[in-house]
Scaffold this motif. Structure first.
Motif, PDB file in Angstrom:
ATOM      1  N   ASP A 425      58.247  29.645  39.421  1.00  0.00           N
ATOM      2  CA  ASP A 425      58.128  29.300  40.841  1.00  0.00           C
ATOM      3  C   ASP A 425      56.867  28.473  41.085  1.00  0.00           C
ATOM      4  N   SER A 426      55.769  28.871  40.446  1.00  0.00           N
ATOM      5  CA  SER A 426      54.523  28.142  40.626  1.00  0.00           C
ATOM      6  C   SER A 426      54.627  26.715  40.107  1.00  0.00           C
ATOM      7  N   MET A 427      55.301  26.530  38.978  1.00  0.00           N
ATOM      8  CA  MET A 427      55.466  25.189  38.411  1.00  0.00           C
ATOM      9  C   MET A 427      56.347  24.316  39.297  1.00  0.00           C
ATOM     10  N   GLU A 428      57.370  24.920  39.887  1.00  0.00           N
ATOM     11  CA  GLU A 428      58.227  24.160  40.798  1.00  0.00           C
ATOM     12  C   GLU A 428      57.465  23.712  42.041  1.00  0.00           C
ATOM     13  N   GLN A 429      56.600  24.557  42.535  1.00  0.00           N
ATOM     14  CA  GLN A 429      55.866  24.257  43.761  1.00  0.00           C
ATOM     15  C   GLN A 429      54.691  23.311  43.527  1.00  0.00           C
ATOM     16  N   ASN A 430      54.238  23.187  42.258  1.00  0.00           N
ATOM     17  CA  ASN A 430      53.051  22.378  41.992  1.00  0.00           C
ATOM     18  C   ASN A 430      53.352  21.199  41.066  1.00  0.00           C
ATOM     19  N   GLY A 431      54.580  20.729  41.110  1.00  0.00           N
ATOM     20  CA  GLY A 431      54.933  19.543  40.333  1.00  0.00           C
ATOM     21  C   GLY A 431      54.811  19.728  38.840  1.00  0.00           C
ATOM     22  N   GLY A 432      55.263  20.881  38.345  1.00  0.00           N
ATOM     23  CA  GLY A 432      55.227  21.144  36.908  1.00  0.00           C
ATOM     24  C   GLY A 432      53.941  21.739  36.408  1.00  0.00           C
ATOM     25  N   ARG A 433      52.991  22.013  37.304  1.00  0.00           N
ATOM     26  CA  ARG A 433      51.714  22.619  36.921  1.00  0.00           C
ATOM     27  C   ARG A 433      51.609  24.018  37.531  1.00  0.00           C
ATOM     28  N   LEU A 434      50.877  24.890  36.850  1.00  0.00           N
ATOM     29  CA  LEU A 434      50.656  26.239  37.359  1.00  0.00           C
ATOM     30  C   LEU A 434      49.503  26.238  38.352  1.00  0.00           C
ATOM     31  N   SER A 435      49.542  27.182  39.260  1.00  0.00           N
ATOM     32  CA  SER A 435      48.430  27.345  40.190  1.00  0.00           C
ATOM     33  C   SER A 435      47.189  27.810  39.430  1.00  0.00           C
ATOM     34  N   ASP A 436      46.019  27.524  39.997  1.00  0.00           N
ATOM     35  CA  ASP A 436      44.764  27.900  39.331  1.00  0.00           C
ATOM     36  C   ASP A 436      44.688  29.393  39.067  1.00  0.00           C
ATOM     37  N   GLY A 437      45.156  30.186  40.012  1.00  0.00           N
ATOM     38  CA  GLY A 437      45.084  31.637  39.853  1.00  0.00           C
ATOM     39  C   GLY A 437      45.863  32.121  38.649  1.00  0.00           C
ATOM     40  N   LEU A 438      47.072  31.566  38.445  1.00  0.00           N
ATOM     41  CA  LEU A 438      47.883  31.964  37.294  1.00  0.00           C
ATOM     42  C   LEU A 438      47.259  31.468  35.993  1.00  0.00           C
ATOM     43  N   VAL A 439      46.684  30.273  36.029  1.00  0.00           N
ATOM     44  CA  VAL A 439      46.025  29.747  34.825  1.00  0.00           C
ATOM     45  C   VAL A 439      44.875  30.653  34.420  1.00  0.00           C
ATOM     46  N   TYR A 440      44.078  31.071  35.393  1.00  0.00           N
ATOM     47  CA  TYR A 440      42.942  31.936  35.088  1.00  0.00           C
ATOM     48  C   TYR A 440      43.419  33.271  34.518  1.00  0.00           C
ATOM     49  N   ARG A 441      44.479  33.811  35.093  1.00  0.00           N
ATOM     50  CA  ARG A 441      44.978  35.102  34.623  1.00  0.00           C
ATOM     51  C   ARG A 441      45.512  35.006  33.192  1.00  0.00           C
ATOM     52  N   ILE A 442      46.262  33.940  32.908  1.00  0.00           N
ATOM     53  CA  ILE A 442      46.796  33.749  31.555  1.00  0.00           C
ATOM     54  C   ILE A 442      45.660  33.582  30.546  1.00  0.00           C
ATOM     55  N   MET A 443      44.648  32.819  30.934  1.00  0.00           N
ATOM     56  CA  MET A 443      43.525  32.602  30.020  1.00  0.00           C
ATOM     57  C   MET A 443      42.746  33.898  29.781  1.00  0.00           C
ATOM     58  N   ARG A 444      42.540  34.674  30.832  1.00  0.00           N
ATOM     59  CA  ARG A 444      41.841  35.961  30.659  1.00  0.00           C
ATOM     60  C   ARG A 444      42.636  36.888  29.758  1.00  0.00           C
ATOM     61  N   ASP A 445      43.970  36.924  29.941  1.00  0.00           N
ATOM     62  CA  ASP A 445      44.814  37.764  29.088  1.00  0.00           C
ATOM     63  C   ASP A 445      44.694  37.345  27.624  1.00  0.00           C
ATOM     64  N   LYS A 446      44.638  36.034  27.404  1.00  0.00           N
ATOM     65  CA  LYS A 446      44.527  35.538  26.028  1.00  0.00           C
ATOM     66  C   LYS A 446      43.197  35.938  25.411  1.00  0.00           C
ATOM     67  N   LEU A 447      42.118  35.750  26.151  1.00  0.00           N
ATOM     68  CA  LEU A 447      40.792  36.081  25.617  1.00  0.00           C
ATOM     69  C   LEU A 447      40.618  37.576  25.415  1.00  0.00           C
ATOM     70  N   ASN A 448      41.351  38.366  26.196  1.00  0.00           N
ATOM     71  CA  ASN A 448      41.288  39.823  26.063  1.00  0.00           C
ATOM     72  C   ASN A 448      42.300  40.363  25.058  1.00  0.00           C
ATOM     73  N   SER A 449      43.106  39.494  24.452  1.00  0.00           N
ATOM     74  CA  SER A 449      44.094  39.943  23.480  1.00  0.00           C
ATOM     75  C   SER A 449      43.405  40.512  22.242  1.00  0.00           C
ATOM     76  N   THR A 450      44.100  41.362  21.527  1.00  0.00           N
ATOM     77  CA  THR A 450      43.514  42.019  20.349  1.00  0.00           C
ATOM     78  C   THR A 450      43.004  41.029  19.310  1.00  0.00           C
ATOM     79  N   PRO A 451      43.776  39.983  18.932  1.00  0.00           N
ATOM     80  CA  PRO A 451      43.256  39.040  17.928  1.00  0.00           C
ATOM     81  C   PRO A 451      41.962  38.355  18.360  1.00  0.00           C
ATOM     82  N   CYS A 452      41.902  37.928  19.625  1.00  0.00           N
ATOM     83  CA  CYS A 452      40.684  37.246  20.093  1.00  0.00           C
ATOM     84  C   CYS A 452      39.519  38.215  20.193  1.00  0.00           C
ATOM     85  N   ARG A 453      39.794  39.435  20.614  1.00  0.00           N
ATOM     86  CA  ARG A 453      38.726  40.432  20.714  1.00  0.00           C
ATOM     87  C   ARG A 453      38.223  40.816  19.327  1.00  0.00           C
TER      88      ARG A 453
END
Length: 697
Positions: A425-453
């Protein structure tokens, strides 16, 4: 009064065999930090222990043998004996108050035989003892492995030390059982001189791991999507933290109990499957896979004895240990309940610490190339924003489509569907791009993942601004008294590198890129100039991403890039690796080292062949060229000589004619007259003759 009660006694000298191996090292190191009688402090409230009327305030002095003569000598040991013969070792044993022989891990027949020899040799010399000596054999619960349940109708009722006479050893641990009997037998003859004890230890874990290290390492490296469990995994494995085992030995020495056989296990009754599952959950993918038991031998890491330990099915309760000793447990409830502490020990002792790096700089400066080299060198995870988003989308789609439904709850699948719908839904509303809030959340999840930790990461060109950095690294536990922005210490980069280059250099680099690469990177002329201009503008403001890290006192390092003369970024990598230091991850495995050595040998041989062929080719070309040049030179010299001869011939013709017509006749006549006259000085005569005739002519 307290001083009068405790008194002051000499230190005790304790011998431990193979103090450079996992279990013995931990026990010896633990004892070296203990005060003699330290475990009696609370027990003394109920009265003195057997043969112990006062507490002793000395320390344990550790001596022992080492199995690796070339290894580093343990710093906690007073003396180390390397590969001594038995007649040389005996005087050292006789000097000790306590002799501890550990045959609980990877014990060979020679080691077990040495343990039985030691107790026999001490027993033979018992009359010469000035004071009582203690002999402790650390054996294994595998001498109980084939014992029948205490109650056949209820197999969950545990065995205790009271069932000692009913115990049955594992077929591969017969020598351990015989050693136990010998030690107990010889310790009964004269207890005032020599007292012996047997401690049957469970599977040991903690302090960097030994037997369970395969599962810790496999989970840590993340090489498998699921950590293997060999066999059904339903067997109960008696375990004990190696520090708790050391505490048991300390208590035996201090208390000198009347009971001489102890089971040393914790309160857990964890199955093999449960143990591997919790290790995988905390350190790795969080999933396990049951495989045939025979595959354990294919690991080339687990020995036959290791597989025997992992296959044991035994419920044991150490009643005597709890009733007799004053133990300060490290992990009384077992590895599962104390997994976080065990994992921290594992990471610290094996120096498995994450390295978190952030690479920043203008577009086309080479951040991705340097990031890939750093990830390869340090075994880190490359964090690229686009790749992280694509990975998240793919993971959610696989979960929703059933690719990863095994073991997933309906709630988890529903949550995955909701997240996927939200992203689309976010990509449809932003011309194929995610909203900043979702980008930040995805990035935080990645950095907090077990391999990165666990391993660490290299952030490739992200975050780009102060606000992005603040959103990604924020910490909910904000301290209002702190002047610094709140940040999450577990994911914040510890090294910030800003790669820098001039605009002219960057433009030239982009122009020289292949067209396909430029299109992939969106480096068309107009688009690149726009991006570069935007980057420069964003980095002249006061609140930049570099300012954010500066405020946290993580000061960026500025590195000039000039890959016109350094296309492989060698100088950049040298500077970064010098600042970051050595890798903090596992080095190559023996198989990887063997493969690397094989490839190195092949590459060296191939390089020598190519260099030899190139040298021969050049030599042949040089010889042919020199032969051609020599032939050409010879032709040139011949032609020059011919031309010179012709020129000389042409130039000498008039002179020759003159001489023949005018000089030679007069000269001939003068010489004839000279012959006739025979003067004393023919030259003067001839000269006068020619002058006279020339004057006449």
């Amino acid at each position: 009064m307290a001083n009068e009660k405790t008194g002051s006694y000499r230190t005790k000298r304790v011998f431990v065999n193979n103090i450079d191996t996992y279990s013995s090292k931990c026990i010896a190191k633990f004892l070296s930090t203990c005060m003699v009688g330290g475990s009696l402090e609370e027990a003394d409230e109920d009265g003195p222990a057997e043969d112990e009327t006062t507490l002793q305030d000395g320390t344990f002095q550790i001596v022992g043998t080492i199995s690796n003569n070339e290894g580093e000598k343990p710093s906690f040991a007073l003396q180390c004996y390397a590969s001594q013969k038995r007649d040389q070792l005996l005087p050292s044993l006789l000097e000790c108050d306590v002799v501890v022989y550990n045959i609980s891990e990877h014990a060979t027949a020679e080691l077990i035989d040495e343990a039985t020899w030691a107790i026999s040799a001490l027993h033979s010399d018992i009359e010469s003892f000035a004071s009582q000596k203690i002999f402790i054999l650390i054996s294994s619960v595998m001498t109980w492995a084939m014992s029948k349940p205490a109650d056949p109708n209820d197999p969950e009722i545990p065995l205790t030390e009271d069932d000692y006479r009913r115990k049955r050893h594992h077929p591969n641990f017969k020598e351990h059982a015989n050693a136990e009997k010998t030690v107990l037998k010889l310790g009964k003859t004269k207890k005032s001189k020599l007292s012996s004890y047997v401690v049957a230890a469970g599977v040991q874990y903690g302090m960097g791991e030994n037997l369970l290290h395969y599962f810790f390492k496999t989970s840590w490296l993340g090489e498998f999507a699921k950590v293997p469990v060999f066999g059904p995994g339903t067997n109960v494995i008696p375990t004990i933290h190696v520090t708790d085992l050391a505490g048991v030995i300390q208590n035996v020495i201090d208390h000198k109990p009347k009971i001489h056989y102890f089971l040393a296990v914790d309160d857990s009754n964890n199955t093999f499957e449960d143990i591997v599952k919790i290790i995988s959950f905390v350190l790795g993918p969080g999933k396990i896979k049951k495989v045939p038991k025979e595959e354990a031998y294919l690991t080339k890491v687990l020995t036959n004895a290791d597989v025997d330990y992992l296959s044991v099915n035994l419920r044991i309760e150490p009643v005597f240990l709890k009733e007799t000793f004053n133990l300060h447990w490290v992990s009384e409830a077992g590895i599962i309940d104390n997994i976080n502490r065990v994992v921290e020990e594992y990471k610290l002792l094996r120096l498995l610490l994450p390295i978190r790096i952030c690479l920043l700089g203008p577009p086309a400066v080479g951040k991705s190339s340097v990031a890939e080299k750093l990830c390869q060198h340090y075994k880190l995870h490359h964090i690229n924003l686009k790749e992280v988003i694509d990975e998240k989308m793919q993971h959610l789609e696989e979960a929703v489509n059933g690719t990863e439904q095994e073991g997933e709850s309906e709630e988890a699948l529903s949550n995955a569907q909701d997240q996927l719908d939200s992203l689309k839904d976010s990509m449809e509303q932003n011309g194929g791009r995610l909203s900043d809030g979702l980008v930040y959340r995805i990035m935080r999840d990645k950095l907090n993942s077990t391999p990165c930790r666990n391993h660490g990461f290299v952030l490739d060109g992200f975050p780009k601004s102060y606000d992005q950095a603040k959103e990604i690294f924020y910490d909910e536990q904000d301290d209002p008294r702190s002047k610094m922005p709140a940040f999450n210490k577990k994911i914040i980069p510890e090294f910030i590198f800003s790669l820098e280059a001039s605009d002219d250099f960057l433009k030239e680099r982009v122009q020289n890129l292949p067209e396909s690469v430029a299109e992939k990177m969106h480096y068309s002329k107009d688009e690149y100039l726009t991006r570069l201009k935007k980057f420069r503008k964003a980095n002249v403001e006061d609140a930049t991403v570099l300012n954010y890290f500066d405020e946290l006192e993580i000061h960026p390092e500025h590195i000039e890039v000039n890959n016109a003369v350094d296309p492989e970024y060698g100088a950049v990598m040298d500077k970064i690796t010098r600042l970051v230091g050595r890798p903090r991850n596992y080095g190559p495995t023996p198989e990887e080292r063997e493969e690397m050595e094989r490839k190195s040998v092949e590459e060296t041989a191939q390089r020598l062949v190519l260099e030899t062929a190139e040298w021969n080719r050049r030599e042949t070309e040089t010889a042919a060229k020199m032969a051609t040049q020599l032939e050409e030179w010879n032709r040139h010299v011949t032609e020059v000589k011919r031309q010179e001869h012709e020129l000389l011939e042409a130039r000498s013709a008039p002179l020759r004619n003159y001489l023949m017509n005018y000089v030679m006749p007069s000269l001939t006549e003068g010489m004839m007259e000279c012959c006739k006259a025979k003067p004393d000085d023919p030259v003067d005569f001839l000269a006068e003759y020619l002058l006279r005739n020339n004057s006449q002519d």
